[in-house]
Structures are given as C-alpha cells and as structure tokens.
Write an enzyme that holds these catalytic residues in place. Structure first.
Site, PDB file in Angstrom:
ATOM      1  N   PHE A 175       0.856  -1.338  -0.010  1.00 59.52           N
ATOM      2  CA  PHE A 175       0.087   0.014  -0.098  1.00 59.52           C
ATOM      3  C   PHE A 175       1.055   1.301  -0.042  1.00 59.52           C
ATOM      4  CE2 PHE A 175      -2.387   3.271   1.813  1.00 59.52           C
ATOM      5  CZ  PHE A 175      -3.626   3.389   0.892  1.00 59.52           C
ATOM      6  N   ASP A 191       9.627   2.788   1.623  1.00 50.54           N
ATOM      7  CA  ASP A 191       8.377   3.658   2.139  1.00 50.54           C
ATOM      8  C   ASP A 191       8.331   3.614   3.595  1.00 50.54           C
ATOM      9  OD1 ASP A 191       5.889   4.838   2.606  1.00 50.54           O
ATOM     10  OD2 ASP A 191       5.031   3.634   0.945  1.00 50.54           O
ATOM     11  N   LYS A 208       2.741  11.309   7.245  1.00 53.81           N
ATOM     12  CA  LYS A 208       2.113  11.052   8.245  1.00 53.81           C
ATOM     13  C   LYS A 208       2.638  11.662   9.340  1.00 53.81           C
ATOM     14  CE  LYS A 208      -0.381   6.913   6.689  1.00 53.81           C
ATOM     15  NZ  LYS A 208      -1.497   7.486   6.193  1.00 53.81           N
TER      16      LYS A 208
END
Length: 401
Positions: free
Chosen positions: A141, A226, A255
């Site tokens: 993802f 990531d 984030k």
C-alpha cells in the site's frame, strides 16, 4: 435523532462513499483519548494510521503551529521563506542523507519517489528512455493515485481505475530469490515498505531487508523505503529499516512528519539522486510551506530526544507479550508487528474485523480492521501503560478470554 446520527446522515448525504468509518463522530481529542459529540470518551488505538504518533493536541506541536500562524503560512515555492532551509537541513541530518524534496501527502511523496527513480535511471544509470522498471511487492500500500494503484494487488484499491500505468513488476513480499530474478538492466528501483501496514502489519523475514540492500547495491538499483507508516518512531526506531541495520537510497516519509497537525511529506536521499531535478521539473504549491516546516521541525526535535522511540520499544514489547498470550487459545490466530504496532488475526468464529472493531467501539476503544479478520493496533506513542492495558482488557472482553 442523536447528534451522532444527524452528523453521520449529513455526511452520507453530501460526501462520496470512499470510506466506511465506524459510527462515531469525534469532536475533541487530547493525548491518546478522543471525545465524541455525545460526550463519550474513546481510547485511540489507531493514531490516524501513525499520523498521530505524538498524540492528539500535542502542546509542543500546537505551540509551534500557532506561532507560525501569526507570521506566515504560505509563500509558494516562487519565493524563499525563513523556515525552509532549517527544515531541509534538519530532516536530511535526521535521515543521514543530503537532500530533501518536500511534498504534502504520502501519496505525493511516493509519486515523487517514482519520478525521481525514473529520472535517475535515465540520467545517471543510462536506461533507455521509456524503459525504466520499478519492482514492488505484493500486498503493498503506497497510496491511491492512478499510478500507485496500478501496482496494487488489492482489488478494492485497483478495480475500475484503469488503464494502468506501466513500468512496474510485482514480486512476493519477503521473497529475495523472486526479487533477484526480477531485476534486470532496466530496473531503476525497488520500492518496499519495511513493514507492510495496510496488509496487516506484515514484518518481512529476518535477513530480507539486508538482502534487498545488498542486491540493489550490486545491481546499481535504488532501494526506496516507504516509511510513511513505519517511520518516525512507530517501531521503536526512527526508521523501521534500522532494525536490520539497513540504510536505503531513499526514504519516503509522511504522516507523523506533520504531527497530525498539517499534512507534511518528503523524499529524502543523496545529492546524486535528488540532484537530478532542475527547476520546473517537479513541484508543489504547498510542499514545504512555512506552517508545515514549523511543525515538522518540532517533530524532528522531538525525535532527536529518543524518548518516543524508547516508549515504542518498551510499550511495544509489553503489547506483543500480552497479545501473544492469546495465540492458540481459540480467539487469535496470529499476532505480527514491531514496536507499538500490531496486526491481530482474529479467529473467524469470533466475527469479522469490522464486527470486532464495532464491539471495541461500544467499549470505548477505537481500532480499525483490514483484510477481513485482522485488527490493527497502533496507539499514539504517548499512551500510558495503564491506558494501553485498559484498551487490551476491552479486547479481551470482546473476544471472551
């Protein structure tokens, strides 16, 4: 109708149904706790998918944001501003890298990493134009843009959004021989999550990440990590790659970098890699804006203390001991994770992940399901041990153990 019902009905009437939220309407939050419009309190065991590593309404972050709000919030990158250089310098130092390319959301940062790798491949490695290939893992993802869902293996994320962007090859996560077989002379990068969050907090087998690092280095391929969910303290290290002594060629961050206050993301790499860009070739109006830089600078300062990494290590060890005690008892099939982050596979006889999440909500705990019967637990790193134990007690109650 209750205040909750009215708010949800209004949202359903005027918003696209791209999410299926739990039926709670949050009004205020502080630390690890949220309060809804009815005045009910809930323990946050998701932390905005790790965007809220430092808790809700963290005073240091709010003070940094408020101070900057009074000065200047946006200049666009057409002009310099006085927080930009410090942000880039300090984030590069935190990552032990040379250069930073700031963006806003995680998906934007991954898109930027993809563009960077391709440009590096053409300009530096010498791959023929239009032939660059990036290898990714199944169950990944990385975001929801058209390009990023092009290499997703999740039907819900991918279906009906084609035609898809070419230039990617998918291999099994954790399978080093499969990755080695996929690398060819046109491969410019391997893009991986050091821990796959959305897939259910999947940790690769020991030695996999070092093997990826060795392979990519030997074949002149960029290793892109990531760390949007796994980075910035969540796993007990600043970066999840550190658990196996691995330093990638490029970090993708997001984030928690914005502290749950503003969206901040970035690609961080060497001068050789990010130096391929010339003015006008990539950009973002809001990327690296003064408000974002001010908040992110405070996040970096907090990470430098090591306090939050230590909390994630200690509370995470406790979390996994407690959850591990349930495995094999008929309620939980498997527990995975690292630091203060866990994926819990519930025995289907106890209900779906959604049903378990709704029962937890009724007991005052907010968590989220993924992929059927898996519950993700990722509380803010500021949570107290007593509150964590209380949250786990509610899970025990739902599972009847």
């Amino acid at each position: 109708m209750t205040s909750t019902e009215r708010a949800i009905a209004a949202a359903e009437a005027h918003s696209a149904h791209n999410y299926h939220p739990l039926p709670v309407v949050v009004a205020t939050a502080e630390g690890a706790w949220m309060t809804d419009v009815e005045g009910r309190r809930y323990l946050d065991m998701l932390a905005g998918y790790s965007a809220l590593n430092f808790g809700h309404a963290n005073r240091r972050l709010l003070d940094a944001a408020k101070a900057q709000l009074e000065r200047v919030t946006l200049t666009s990158r057409a002009f310099h501003h006085d927080r930009f250089a410090d942000f880039c310098t300090q984030l590069a130092e935190l990552c032990a890298m040379d250069m930073v390319l700031p963006m806003n959301t995680g998906a934007e940062a991954v898109e930027t990493a993809v563009k960077t790798a391709r440009k590096w491949g053409y300009r530096i490695k010498g791959v023929p134009d239009g032939r660059a290939k990036i290898i990714v893992a199944d169950n990944n993802f990385h975001g929801r843009t058209t390009t990023l869902v092009s290499f997703s293996t999740d039907p819900e994320a991918r279906a009906d959004f084609g035609p898809y962007t070419p230039g990617f090859e998918i291999v099994p996560y954790g399978d080093l021989p499969a990755l080695e077989a996929a690398v060819d002379d046109h491969t410019v990068a391997v893009l991986l999550e050091p821990v796959q969050g959305e897939a259910g907090v999947l940790v690769p087998p020991p030695g996999y990440l070092p093997g990826v690092r060795e392979l990519t280095r030997s074949r002149n391929v960029l290793f892109i990590a990531d760390e949007i969910q796994s980075g910035l303290g969540r796993t007990g290290k600043t970066f999840a790659c550190e658990h196996e002594g691995v330093v990638p060629d490029m970090y993708v961050l997001g984030k928690a970098l914005g502290g749950g206050v503003v969206p901040v993301s970035a690609v961080v790499s060497s001068r050789e890699v990010l130096g391929v860009f010339a003015p006008g070739e990539h950009g973002s109006t809001f990327g690296g804006n003064p408000l974002a830089c001010a908040v992110a600078l405070e996040v970096i300062a907090m990470l430098r203390t090591g306090e939050f990494q230590q909390r994630a290590t200690e509370l995470g060890a406790h979390l996994h001991r407690e959850l591990g005690s349930l495995v094999g008892g008929g309620a939980v099939r498997e527990v995975r994770g690292r630091g203060l982050w866990a994926g819990v596979d519930i025995e289907p006889s106890h209900g779906t992940g959604r049903a378990i999440s709704e029962q937890l909500m009724a007991r005052g705990v907010l968590a989220k399901d993924t992929h059927g019967a898996t519950i993700r637990l990722a509380p803010p790193l500021v949570i107290s041990k007593a509150d964590l134990d209380w949250g786990l007690d509610q899970l025990w109650g739902v599972l009847g153990v």
